[in-house]
Design an enzyme around this catalytic site. Sequence first.
Site, PDB file in Angstrom:
ATOM      1  N   SER A 116       6.887  19.590  18.262  1.00  0.00           N
ATOM      2  CA  SER A 116       6.534  20.769  17.481  1.00  0.00           C
ATOM      3  C   SER A 116       6.361  20.398  16.011  1.00  0.00           C
ATOM      4  CB  SER A 116       7.640  21.815  17.650  1.00  0.00           C
ATOM      5  OG  SER A 116       7.313  22.922  16.878  1.00  0.00           O
ATOM      6  N   GLY A 117       5.242  20.774  15.450  1.00  0.00           N
ATOM      7  CA  GLY A 117       4.977  20.500  14.038  1.00  0.00           C
ATOM      8  C   GLY A 117       4.316  19.157  13.806  1.00  0.00           C
ATOM      9  N   THR A 170      -2.053  21.578  16.958  1.00  0.00           N
ATOM     10  CA  THR A 170      -2.981  22.705  16.827  1.00  0.00           C
ATOM     11  C   THR A 170      -4.035  22.411  15.759  1.00  0.00           C
ATOM     12  OG1 THR A 170      -1.254  24.176  17.547  1.00  0.00           O
ATOM     13  CG2 THR A 170      -3.096  25.184  16.404  1.00  0.00           C
ATOM     14  N   ASN A 188       8.246  24.532  12.436  1.00  0.00           N
ATOM     15  CA  ASN A 188       6.826  24.629  12.117  1.00  0.00           C
ATOM     16  C   ASN A 188       6.510  26.064  11.724  1.00  0.00           C
ATOM     17  OD1 ASN A 188       4.074  24.593  12.027  1.00  0.00           O
ATOM     18  ND2 ASN A 188       3.775  23.863  14.133  1.00  0.00           N
ATOM     19  N   SER A 201       4.010  27.607  14.537  1.00  0.00           N
ATOM     20  CA  SER A 201       4.270  26.948  15.816  1.00  0.00           C
ATOM     21  C   SER A 201       3.608  27.724  16.963  1.00  0.00           C
ATOM     22  CB  SER A 201       5.773  26.874  16.027  1.00  0.00           C
ATOM     23  OG  SER A 201       6.026  26.199  17.215  1.00  0.00           O
ATOM     24  N   SER A 202       2.915  26.986  17.801  1.00  0.00           N
ATOM     25  CA  SER A 202       2.284  27.638  18.960  1.00  0.00           C
ATOM     26  C   SER A 202       3.396  27.974  19.934  1.00  0.00           C
ATOM     27  CB  SER A 202       1.300  26.685  19.636  1.00  0.00           C
ATOM     28  OG  SER A 202       0.472  26.088  18.683  1.00  0.00           O
ATOM     29  N   GLY A 229       4.845  21.155  21.945  1.00  0.00           N
ATOM     30  CA  GLY A 229       5.435  19.815  22.001  1.00  0.00           C
ATOM     31  C   GLY A 229       6.875  19.871  22.453  1.00  0.00           C
ATOM     32  N   GLU A 262      10.638  19.965  22.506  1.00  0.00           N
ATOM     33  CA  GLU A 262      11.480  20.702  21.546  1.00  0.00           C
ATOM     34  C   GLU A 262      12.958  20.443  21.782  1.00  0.00           C
ATOM     35  OE1 GLU A 262       8.895  24.690  20.487  1.00  0.00           O
ATOM     36  OE2 GLU A 262      10.533  24.863  21.917  1.00  0.00           O
TER      37      GLU A 262
HETATM   38  N1  LIG Z   1      -4.420  17.059   9.728  1.00  0.00           N
HETATM   39  C1  LIG Z   1      -3.658  17.828   8.986  1.00  0.00           C
HETATM   40  N2  LIG Z   1      -3.944  18.019   7.694  1.00  0.00           N
HETATM   41  C2  LIG Z   1      -3.163  18.785   6.925  1.00  0.00           C
HETATM   42  N3  LIG Z   1      -2.076  19.431   7.379  1.00  0.00           N
HETATM   43  C3  LIG Z   1      -1.728  19.284   8.655  1.00  0.00           C
HETATM   44  C4  LIG Z   1      -2.516  18.483   9.537  1.00  0.00           C
HETATM   45  N4  LIG Z   1      -1.924  18.533  10.741  1.00  0.00           N
HETATM   46  C5  LIG Z   1      -0.853  19.332  10.633  1.00  0.00           C
HETATM   47  N5  LIG Z   1      -0.738  19.776   9.381  1.00  0.00           N
HETATM   48  C6  LIG Z   1       0.321  20.682   8.848  1.00  0.00           C
HETATM   49  O1  LIG Z   1       1.355  20.720   9.787  1.00  0.00           O
HETATM   50  C7  LIG Z   1       1.584  22.032  10.251  1.00  0.00           C
HETATM   51  C8  LIG Z   1       1.959  22.004  11.704  1.00  0.00           C
HETATM   52  O2  LIG Z   1       0.893  21.579  12.463  1.00  0.00           O
HETATM   53  P1  LIG Z   1       0.545  22.219  13.859  1.00  0.00           P
HETATM   54  O3  LIG Z   1       0.731  23.669  13.834  1.00  0.00           O
HETATM   55  O4  LIG Z   1      -0.741  21.695  14.252  1.00  0.00           O
HETATM   56  O5  LIG Z   1       1.668  21.591  14.750  1.00  0.00           O
HETATM   57  P2  LIG Z   1       1.821  21.646  16.312  1.00  0.00           P
HETATM   58  O6  LIG Z   1       1.909  20.267  16.783  1.00  0.00           O
HETATM   59  O7  LIG Z   1       0.752  22.479  16.887  1.00  0.00           O
HETATM   60  O8  LIG Z   1       3.209  22.320  16.528  1.00  0.00           O
HETATM   61  P3  LIG Z   1       3.692  23.311  17.655  1.00  0.00           P
HETATM   62  O9  LIG Z   1       3.994  22.527  18.842  1.00  0.00           O
HETATM   63  O10 LIG Z   1       4.892  23.912  17.071  1.00  0.00           O
HETATM   64  O11 LIG Z   1       2.618  24.293  17.845  1.00  0.00           O
HETATM   65  C9  LIG Z   1       0.310  22.760   9.975  1.00  0.00           C
HETATM   66  O12 LIG Z   1       0.548  24.115   9.773  1.00  0.00           O
HETATM   67  C10 LIG Z   1      -0.192  22.085   8.706  1.00  0.00           C
HETATM   68  O13 LIG Z   1       0.433  22.644   7.587  1.00  0.00           O
HETATM   69 MG   LIG Z   2       0.642  24.212  17.780  1.00  0.00          MG
END
Ligand SMILES: Nc1ncnc2c1ncn2[C@@H]1O[C@H](COP(=O)(O)OP(=O)(O)OP(=O)(O)O)[C@@H](O)[C@H]1O
Ligand SMILES: [Mg+2]
Length: 1010
Positions: free
Chosen positions: A104-105, A109, A156, A159-160, A387, A389
């Site tokens: 997560s994070g 996404t 996050n 977070s999805s 992801g 957790e």
């Molecule tokens: N390529 C990137 N460029 C800039 N910021 C990023 C990038 N990837 C992630 N982030 C930052 O990290 C945060 C978390 O990313 P994201 O929501 O994609 O995580 P995730 O893997 O989908 O987590 P989860 O499993 O909780 O959904 C985003 O809100 C953003 O602020």
């Molecule tokens: Mg996500």
Amino acid sequence: MAEMEGLEFGKSDFVLLDEVTMDQFMENLKLRFEKGRIYTYIGDVVVSVNPYKQMDIYGKDTIDAYRGRELYENPPHLYAVSDAAYKAMKRRAKDTCIVISGESGAGKTEASKYIMQYIAAITNPSQRADVESVKNMLLKSNCVLEAFGNAKTNRNDNSSRFGKYMDINFNFNGDPMGGHINNYLLEKSRVVQQQQGERNFHSFYQFLRGGSAEAIASYHLQNDPSVYVYTKEGAAATTWNNDHSSHKAVVHALEVIGFSKEEIQSIYQILASILHLGNVRFASDAENVEILDLDTVNHISELTGTGADNVVKSLLYRTVAIGGGEVIEKGHTHEEACFGRDAFAKALYERLFGWIVGRINGIIEVKNYNPMFHGKNTVIGVLDIYGFEIFDNNSFEQFCINYCNEKLQQLFIELILQQEQSEYNREGIQWQHIDYFNNQIIVDLVEQQHKGIISILDEACLSVGKVTDTLCLDSMDIKLAQHPHYTSRKLTPTDKTMDFQKHFRIRHYAGDVTYSIEGFLDKNRDLLFQDFKRLMYHSSNPVMKEMWPDGQLSITEVTKRPLTAGTLFKNSIIALVDKLACKEPYYVRCIKPNELKSPVLFDDARCQHQVAYLGLLENVMVRRAGFAYRQPYARFLQRYKMTCEYTWPNHLMESDRDAVEAIVRQHGFQDDVAYGHTKLFVRTPRSLFTLEQERAALIPILVLFLQKVWRGALARMKCRRMKAIYAIMGCFKRFKVKAHFWEVEQRFANVRNMADYGKSVAWPTPPAALNQFHAITVMLHRRWWARQMVKKIPPSDMLEIRAKVAALTALGGERKDWGCTRAWERDYLASVRDCPQSSSAFARFSRELRNKDQYSQVLFSGFCRKINRFNKSSDRGILVTDKCFYKLEPKKQYKVLKRIPLDTLTGLSVTSQVDQMVALHISLQDDILLCLQCGELCPKQDRVGELVGTLADHFARVRRTPLTVKVCPSAVRLHMRGKPKTVTVETKEGQANADFKKSKDGFVLLVPAN
Ligand SMILES: Nc1ncnc2c1ncn2[C@@H]1O[C@H](COP(=O)(O)OP(=O)(O)OP(=O)(O)O)[C@@H](O)[C@H]1O
Ligand SMILES: [Mg+2]
């Protein structure tokens, strides 16, 4: 192996590490992170580290740089894998998928959004409106799903809280046609409760903060999330995003996707109802439970389109069937009422989310696609699923999420590690086996039939009697005691990190996770009193009614027990894995560099942990030892045979393998390949790229060659056809010619014996080719015919005939009458019939003259009226012999008045009318003008033709000089003693005989009127 990046940025592909050790791996990963290089390859797997800051690497320029390029031509990037997946899909019509994993994070996404953005940017170059609209909808669907499915967690901010797998369908051209979204297990418990510092789903805050004051008031709400039990916890939390503006964006996205106004309103009515529900409190005395906030209930009833009484009833009672078709209403306890209320709120939200996804799918699904017309429909799937957790308190949701990650890791192992190694074995490739952790054992621990945790949970849920969470834990402890990845306090009493009767621990591939069994059974059962389903099914709002089809069932109807949440989730994940397994996978492995969302901090221990559990090091080892590319010999040959002289167009070697070897040797990368039993293995993509480049360069030449050959074939075909046409035409023409000959032969066969010698026989129409021939034959026949005619003429008539022919030719048909039909007697002065009184005298005279002038033949003689240059007209006789032209005075025994040698005669002029005027043109311009007169023979005889014919014949045959004969339509011109005269002819009433008169510029011949 990306180029264009200096070594100061570390190795762009972990395969290039000097030694594959964890230390070197981490060192490289850290160096690249610190230098702002967040992407690194392991072959074609992208390792991505969350930068936690905006990077300037996603713009149009970057998209252009990666479009259509090979993986290693540019620095590592998400766009490169996206392009590889797209190319594989387009070039080889392969379904592909991009699996994004990480905790997560870690940035899954975000990555999925960049991937979609890239695919949208590189497709539909012709800007077709329908494709653009599909792209727009696909992109906008993200915004909606994030609002309703994402929430701020402690890990996050966005977070999805659901898993998402999106298929994008492409047509034969490679343009997006539509898509389909599968959603997995929404963490609905969040609707009613959040951990400290976390928020409910974004949608609630966006709605409350972003809705206009009037709109919010119309839902009986206030703009303040802290007023509502369900949003209180997260009310103070700040997020990266502005709820106010997000709300507008979401409503706009809903509109763009195609949600109607009523549907959008219904969505927010449901959100409002949930918020109100959360504020419903119950009071209870010993016997009864009642609702404290009836106003709130009224709002719920209004917003959900249900009766307030029914809402109250559903909240306080449940209907129970007691058999025999009878039902009773059983009042809830205080606890049950709270449970029911929360379950209802969760279910409302879950169904809303499911309905939104379904509605989007209905809009974006590919419609009217017929592969017969449109070509094969291919798919790129993008998987962005929660992801791994580990929270302080891990419940049923974390259990499901972590199980899902185990499954995906298993798929990764299957595809990347296991399949790879078993293929090398199968193909007999020299290979040193690499050990990796196979997590199948953990997957089994969760999902195995009868023995797995899900089965044990289901069993507990199905048991009659009160089975508590702790009883279920006991059962797990007994059944799983021996499992190396399962433990609990009971099984390891010394481990104080777990509580008795509360915790169990699974040793996941990504680390140990301690779960609290509390609430597991309830969540697995996912109980919702039927009364709520019926309540909503009878809603007057059609959108809400549609979300609750199961409320249709009457309470007495016996239905199959619904599957538990755990089993439903397990089935959906198994289906997902099956779906992914049949596609060509591309991986993005996301790593979260620190817990503080810091763009500069690289937490070594955290990162190393992730690298370890993601199996990245093993991935590098397999990759390094392995081969980037493999292809059955026949397929390889088919694709690259044009790059080698021995294999193009077809090889003569013993086997395809030998031919492939020839190609490899010709390109000099024999050290970069291995030959399997059925396949060629190429170690580095560079070799393949060389081949691809050469192939791409040769294709236009081959196309030209094929075009040339085909054009030649076409031309030859055309030529043969033309030749055939000409042959047929030739035959036909010959036939037509022959047919004409036969016809002519047949028609004219008997002409010798015909009275008219075939003059009346019609000539057949000749074919065009025989036009000239026809003209000649017609002429020949005429001549022959004429000859037959002439042959019959007695020699005595010949002179006359000749003269007539000469007259015909000389007058050219221009004179009206020329005496053709009568006998030409020539010497009229000597004719007894014509000149009965004077003929004997003339005969005497002419005898003497003949003696004197020695002429041998009289050509013409007769009377005439003549006029001289002094305008004096008088009657005269004329005699034309083969020597001279004589002007005679008839009154003086034909005394010769003038003798003009015939060789001074240069021509004659006559008119085209019936008058008898003749102008004899004499050399030295001293012409004679006369008008012939007839004797007794016939007063109206034309003698002009006879005079012209006789003279013309004589000149042509005897003198062999042509005599010019002019037929004048109006005035005749002549000279007298050099002076020009014009003679016209006029009819005059009362004129007895034709006579000349002087006119202004010469003479006029006056002729009688009849
Ligand atoms: N390529 C990137 N460029 C800039 N910021 C990023 C990038 N990837 C992630 N982030 C930052 O990290 C945060 C978390 O990313 P994201 O929501 O994609 O995580 P995730 O893997 O989908 O987590 P989860 O499993 O909780 O959904 C985003 O809100 C953003 O602020
Ligand atoms: Mg996500």
